[in-house]
Design a protein around this motif. Structure first.
Motif, PDB file in Angstrom:
ATOM      1  N   ALA A   1     -35.354  12.864 -26.056  1.00  0.00           N
ATOM      2  CA  ALA A   1     -36.000  11.302 -25.831  1.00  0.00           C
ATOM      3  C   ALA A   1     -37.281  11.471 -25.721  1.00  0.00           C
ATOM      4  CB  ALA A   1     -35.501  10.671 -24.730  1.00  0.00           C
ATOM      5  N   TYR A   2     -38.013  12.470 -25.402  1.00  0.00           N
ATOM      6  CA  TYR A   2     -39.536  12.312 -25.260  1.00  0.00           C
ATOM      7  C   TYR A   2     -40.172  12.583 -26.668  1.00  0.00           C
ATOM      8  CZ  TYR A   2     -38.625  13.689 -20.264  1.00  0.00           C
ATOM      9  OH  TYR A   2     -38.205  13.601 -18.980  1.00  0.00           O
TER      10      TYR A   2
ATOM     11  N   TRP B   1     -37.172   8.748 -28.958  1.00  0.00           N
ATOM     12  CA  TRP B   1     -36.493   7.426 -28.464  1.00  0.00           C
ATOM     13  C   TRP B   1     -37.752   6.837 -28.155  1.00  0.00           C
ATOM     14  CZ3 TRP B   1     -33.292   6.575 -23.697  1.00  0.00           C
ATOM     15  CH2 TRP B   1     -32.487   5.216 -23.812  1.00  0.00           C
TER      16      TRP B   1
ATOM     17  N   TRP C   1     -38.086   5.004 -24.736  1.00  0.00           N
ATOM     18  CA  TRP C   1     -38.413   5.819 -23.613  1.00  0.00           C
ATOM     19  C   TRP C   1     -40.015   6.267 -23.586  1.00  0.00           C
ATOM     20  CZ3 TRP C   1     -35.455   8.240 -19.909  1.00  0.00           C
ATOM     21  CH2 TRP C   1     -35.834   9.134 -19.285  1.00  0.00           C
TER      22      TRP C   1
ATOM     23  N   ILE D   1     -37.593   2.331 -20.332  1.00  0.00           N
ATOM     24  CA  ILE D   1     -36.428   2.819 -19.633  1.00  0.00           C
ATOM     25  C   ILE D   1     -36.937   3.180 -18.219  1.00  0.00           C
ATOM     26  CG2 ILE D   1     -34.461   4.613 -19.566  1.00  0.00           C
ATOM     27  CD1 ILE D   1     -34.463   2.579 -22.066  1.00  0.00           C
TER      28      ILE D   1
ATOM     29  N   SER E   1     -36.435   4.523 -14.299  1.00  0.00           N
ATOM     30  CA  SER E   1     -35.893   5.535 -13.512  1.00  0.00           C
ATOM     31  C   SER E   1     -34.567   5.055 -12.728  1.00  0.00           C
ATOM     32  CB  SER E   1     -36.764   6.287 -12.442  1.00  0.00           C
ATOM     33  OG  SER E   1     -37.296   5.362 -11.661  1.00  0.00           O
TER      34      SER E   1
ATOM     35  N   TRP F   1     -32.422   3.367 -13.987  1.00  0.00           N
ATOM     36  CA  TRP F   1     -31.088   3.114 -15.002  1.00  0.00           C
ATOM     37  C   TRP F   1     -29.946   4.297 -14.899  1.00  0.00           C
ATOM     38  CZ3 TRP F   1     -30.699   5.854 -20.347  1.00  0.00           C
ATOM     39  CH2 TRP F   1     -29.895   5.267 -21.239  1.00  0.00           C
TER      40      TRP F   1
ATOM     41  N   PHE G   1     -30.504   7.470 -16.707  1.00  0.00           N
ATOM     42  CA  PHE G   1     -31.826   8.185 -16.733  1.00  0.00           C
ATOM     43  C   PHE G   1     -31.654   9.466 -16.608  1.00  0.00           C
ATOM     44  CE2 PHE G   1     -35.482   9.828 -14.332  1.00  0.00           C
ATOM     45  CZ  PHE G   1     -36.727   9.121 -15.472  1.00  0.00           C
TER      46      PHE G   1
ATOM     47  N   VAL H   1     -31.128  11.755 -19.739  1.00  0.00           N
ATOM     48  CA  VAL H   1     -32.257  11.641 -20.823  1.00  0.00           C
ATOM     49  C   VAL H   1     -33.280  12.247 -20.423  1.00  0.00           C
ATOM     50  CG1 VAL H   1     -33.507  10.267 -22.224  1.00  0.00           C
ATOM     51  CG2 VAL H   1     -31.023   9.540 -21.811  1.00  0.00           C
ATOM     52  N   ALA H   2     -33.430  12.090 -19.143  1.00  0.00           N
ATOM     53  CA  ALA H   2     -34.983  12.762 -18.402  1.00  0.00           C
ATOM     54  C   ALA H   2     -35.033  14.470 -18.394  1.00  0.00           C
ATOM     55  CB  ALA H   2     -35.134  12.111 -17.049  1.00  0.00           C
TER      56      ALA H   2
END
Length: 410
Positions: A64-65, A68, A71, A76, A78, A80, A83, A86-87
């Motif tokens: 995602a970094y 996306w 993101w 988005i 934190s 969510w 989260f 994806v994080a």
């Protein structure tokens, strides 16, 4: 939250009817617009052939970094519920060279030889758990999920990574449960991610002082000796294994037990030796994928997927493993029927391509030991509830039961 677009399917985050939702998504098309918790939208892919192609397509990323825009642009938050999925900074979310680097650091720990070497320990843990079950009062219902299906994989994965303290094991398990049960209490999911990271940082600090003969110590040594792993990657890699290392197997065991107890004719085929437990395991993985929906992947560039549908660069993709396992184009008109005699049991329960689950052989080994041992030790095993009374986990990413009440004897 905006109202869904026409043709957009709103996913139920509580997972009350995961496989029913999978069928409804399939009716929209092989790839369909869906709305996830928080109003976040994605393309859900339920067609097994198309999903396999996308999973090996270099134009599809898990980072995602990099890929996306929502993101990258901070859209988005934190809080969510998805989260943490994806994080994280580990091989689950890495792309290209980063993924090869991270996977290469741990792949050697999950070779066929190393997994086979775990068999005696898995058998011993299984035997101990069965003995504990046999010591319980024979006339009362037992939660087989809590007392057996859950305990085996948790014990194995914690031993592999040197998590020996019971309190730490219990807290890790609670955090993992919260990460998967995203429909139960979103605030618990949000809080579980930083707490799990904190626990693992404390574990790493302890292992640096007193390293052991475990995978956590080996990863720390790789990080400290060659600097090929950042500290955040180290933490999140450990988090990946302690979470995926037991959640999938817990659901696999529970789903297989229910399938056997609700299909006594098929259990009879297994007991007679005409069908193997390995076939039971594969049909369970196909018919009841432990992780039916895995968030998220992202289109690196525009991708035409047929039927006039184009995935635009930066759009999110939801891999629907549960739907793919029941694809009628692959398994025919009875794809939703559990049948251990089915000739072809192809599924994507452990993913496909470069992100195929490294722990799949371990999950299969645990199931191949735990299931026959259970039914041999307790030949009169029955459900202590009607199948329709078994409540599903409150999640659309985890497919299992909250409890599994059984009677071990008449």
């Amino acid at each position: 939250m905006d109202a869904p677009d026409v043709g957009t399917f709103a996913i139920d985050p509580t997972g009350r009817d995961i496989l029913g939702d999978a069928e409804r998504i399939r009716r929209i098309g092989s790839v369909a617009r869906v709305e996830m918790p928080g109003g976040v939208r994605a393309w859900a892919v339920s067609d097994q052939g198309l999903l396999k192609r996308l999973l090996v397509d270099p134009r599809v990323s898990k980072d995602a970094y990099q890929h996306w825009p929502a993101w990258i642009n901070g859209e988005i938050s934190s809080d969510w519920p998805l989260f943490p999925w994806v994080a994280v900074r580990n091989m689950l979310s890495a792309y290209g060279p980063d993924h090869r680097r991270l996977r290469g650091l741990v792949a050697g720990a999950f070779t066929a030889r190393r997994i086979a070497a775990l068999r005696p320990r898995v058998e011993a843990i299984t035997g101990d758990l069965l003995t504990e079950l046999a010591d319980l009062p024979p006339d009362g219902p037992v939660d087989l999920r809590e007392r057996y299906a859950y305990q085996l994989p948790v014990t194995v994965i914690c031993e592999l990574f040197g998590i020996s303290d019971d309190a730490t094991r219990e807290e890790v398990s609670r955090c993992v449960d919260a990460l998967f049960n995203i429909g139960k209490a979103p605030e618990e999911t949000v809080a579980a991610f930083p707490r799990l990271q904190q626990i693992l940082r404390e574990l790493i600090a302890e292992k640096r002082q007193r390293p052991g003969d475990d995978l956590a110590s080996a990863l720390i040594a790789a990080r400290d000796d060659r600097s090929s792993l950042s500290e955040d990657e180290l933490v999140d890699t450990l988090g990946l294994f302690v979470s995926a290392g037991h959640e999938t197997t817990v659901n696999l065991l529970g789903n297989a037990v229910v399938a056997m107890l609700t299909h006594p004719d098929q259990l009879g085929l297994v007991r007679s030796g005409r069908v193997s437990w390995e076939e039971v395991i594969e049909e369970t993985l196909r018919n009841q994928a432990p992780v039916p929906n895995l968030p998220l992947r992202f289109a690196v560039e525009d991708i035409d997927v047929g039927d006039g549908v184009r995935l635009r660069a930066g759009e999110a993709i939801l891999a629907c493993y549960g739907a793919a396992g029941r694809d009628p184009l692959v398994h025919g008109g009875d794809a939703d029927r559990f049948d251990v005699t089915r000739a072809a049991k192809e599924h994507l329960a452990f993913g496909h391509g470069v992100h195929h689950c490294l722990g799949a052989p371990l999950a299969r080994l645990e199931a191949a030991i735990a299931l026959p041992a259970l039914f041999e030790r307790f030949p009169d095993l029955t459900l202590a509830a009607e199948p329709g009374e078994l409540l599903p986990l409150e999640s659309f990413v985890s497919n299992g039961y909250r409890t599994l009440p059984v009677r071990l004897a008449p």
